[in-house]
Design a protein around this motif. Structure first.
Motif, PDB file in Angstrom:
ATOM      1  N   ILE A 292     -22.639  -6.336  30.669  1.00 40.87           N
ATOM      2  CA  ILE A 292     -21.595  -6.182  31.689  1.00 40.87           C
ATOM      3  C   ILE A 292     -22.142  -5.462  32.926  1.00 40.87           C
ATOM      4  N   PHE A 293     -22.962  -4.429  32.684  1.00 48.83           N
ATOM      5  CA  PHE A 293     -23.455  -3.599  33.779  1.00 48.83           C
ATOM      6  C   PHE A 293     -24.900  -3.960  34.156  1.00 48.83           C
ATOM      7  N   THR A 294     -25.163  -5.241  34.240  1.00 50.39           N
ATOM      8  CA  THR A 294     -26.525  -5.707  34.546  1.00 50.39           C
ATOM      9  C   THR A 294     -26.993  -5.239  35.915  1.00 50.39           C
ATOM     10  N   GLY A 295     -26.078  -5.133  36.872  1.00 54.08           N
ATOM     11  CA  GLY A 295     -26.454  -4.763  38.235  1.00 54.08           C
ATOM     12  C   GLY A 295     -26.684  -3.282  38.442  1.00 54.08           C
ATOM     13  N   PHE A 296     -26.385  -2.488  37.416  1.00 54.34           N
ATOM     14  CA  PHE A 296     -26.515  -1.040  37.566  1.00 54.34           C
ATOM     15  C   PHE A 296     -27.982  -0.621  37.594  1.00 54.34           C
ATOM     16  N   GLU A 297     -28.333   0.176  38.592  1.00 56.28           N
ATOM     17  CA  GLU A 297     -29.672   0.758  38.655  1.00 56.28           C
ATOM     18  C   GLU A 297     -29.602   2.174  38.102  1.00 56.28           C
ATOM     19  N   VAL A 298     -30.409   2.462  37.096  1.00 54.45           N
ATOM     20  CA  VAL A 298     -30.462   3.820  36.558  1.00 54.45           C
ATOM     21  C   VAL A 298     -31.888   4.360  36.709  1.00 54.45           C
TER      22      VAL A 298
END
Length: 306
Positions: A292-298
């Motif tokens: 779901i959170f593929t676009g999140f950069e951590v």
């Protein structure tokens, strides 16, 4: 009267002073204040009497228990640096029993300072209380507008995750200490819930506490998050290999068998009541719902699947 000279007895407060742009008014920090990196150059007012960074979780626990039983301090005050700092404001905390040893050092500091500073003691147990501390400290040091900007920005990031509809929420257990086992308490249960998990064992706002493996077996979590207080990923993996890798009961846990065990950078994003816990929520969202959170950069090296 405007606060001109600040001493921080808390790494998360040090981080916040920098974020508020008031680092030139910071005249004393602790041995643990190393973020941002410039904080390491500030005079130290607190030091540990032993070297925990060179010890295992079992050795640290044994040492703290030994010192507590003997009624001895865990930390020492560097009196010369406190005197030179001449603070108008000391920021401390009253969150956990180990860290509350700092409170004794605040009293010692007050005893040696001729001009008595104001004391602001942080005691947040959930996310909104952490954000309230941002607002309170910003007001105390006359950085109100910057404080509002920080809180608004953090709330936007939190809500971006919370508003995502998630139907399949895994049962998640955060482990704050490995030998012995401790639950992850305070704001961590809320971080797990916000990121799309169902928190196990400890409730929102509760203190961390000791638990045994029977409790973990009974909870039967889908996902295990290893987050020893103050440890980064590499050190956590080292603890795992030392104490858990060959533990037969640990290896029978369903989350372990299904390879859903993760180490996170607790020192940066979970252990402290700092504004970086919001990054911690994003890391958990990435762990629990990567699809779901593929676009999140951590941040790099912020977590690792074991």
């Amino acid at each position: 009267m405007k606060v001109k000279r600040i001493v921080s007895f808390l790494p998360s407060a040090t981080e916040l002073i920098y974020e508020l742009g008031a680092q030139e008014r910071l005249f004393g920090v602790t041995h643990e204040c190393n973020y941002p990196s410039d904080a390491s150059n500030k005079p130290r007012v607190i030091e540990s009497i032993f070297e925990p960074e060179k010890m295992s979780s079992q050795e640290i626990d044994d040492k703290i228990c030994e010192l507590s039983e003997r009624g001895e301090e865990i930390y020492k005050l560097i009196t010369e640096n406190v005197s030179n700092a001449k603070p108008d404001l000391i920021i401390s905390q009253e969150i956990c029993e180990v860290c509350s040893a700092y409170t004794n050092q605040v009293k010692n500091a007050m005893d040696i300072l001729e001009e008595k500073p104001e004391i602001y003691s942080m005691s947040p147990h959930n996310i909104q209380e952490i954000l309230k501390c941002v607002k309170d400290i910003a007001e105390k040091i006359d950085e109100v507008e910057r404080g509002k900007e920080i809180v608004n920005s953090l709330n936007i990031r939190i809500n971006k995750i919370k508003k995502v509809p998630i139907s399949n929420r895994p049962k998640v257990l955060g482990i704050e200490w490995i030998k012995p086992f401790f639950t992850a308490g305070h704001w961590v249960p809320e971080m797990i819930e916000y990121s799309g998990g169902i928190n196990m064992i400890t409730k929102n706002g509760e203190h961390s506490r000791k638990m045994d493996i029977t409790e973990i077996e009974n909870a039967d979590p889908d996902v295990l998050i290893l987050m020893p207080c103050g440890f980064n990923v590499q050190r956590t993996v080292s603890e795992y290999e030392k104490y858990l890798k060959d533990n037969s009961r640990w290896n029978k846990l369903r989350a372990v068998r299904e390879k859903r065990v993760f180490a996170v950078d607790a020192n940066s994003f979970f252990s402290k009541p700092s504004i970086r816990v919001v990054t911690g929520i994003e890391i958990l969202a990435k762990i629990l719902h990567s699809e779901i959170f593929t676009g999140f950069e951590v941040p790099t090296n912020s977590f690792l699947k074991i």
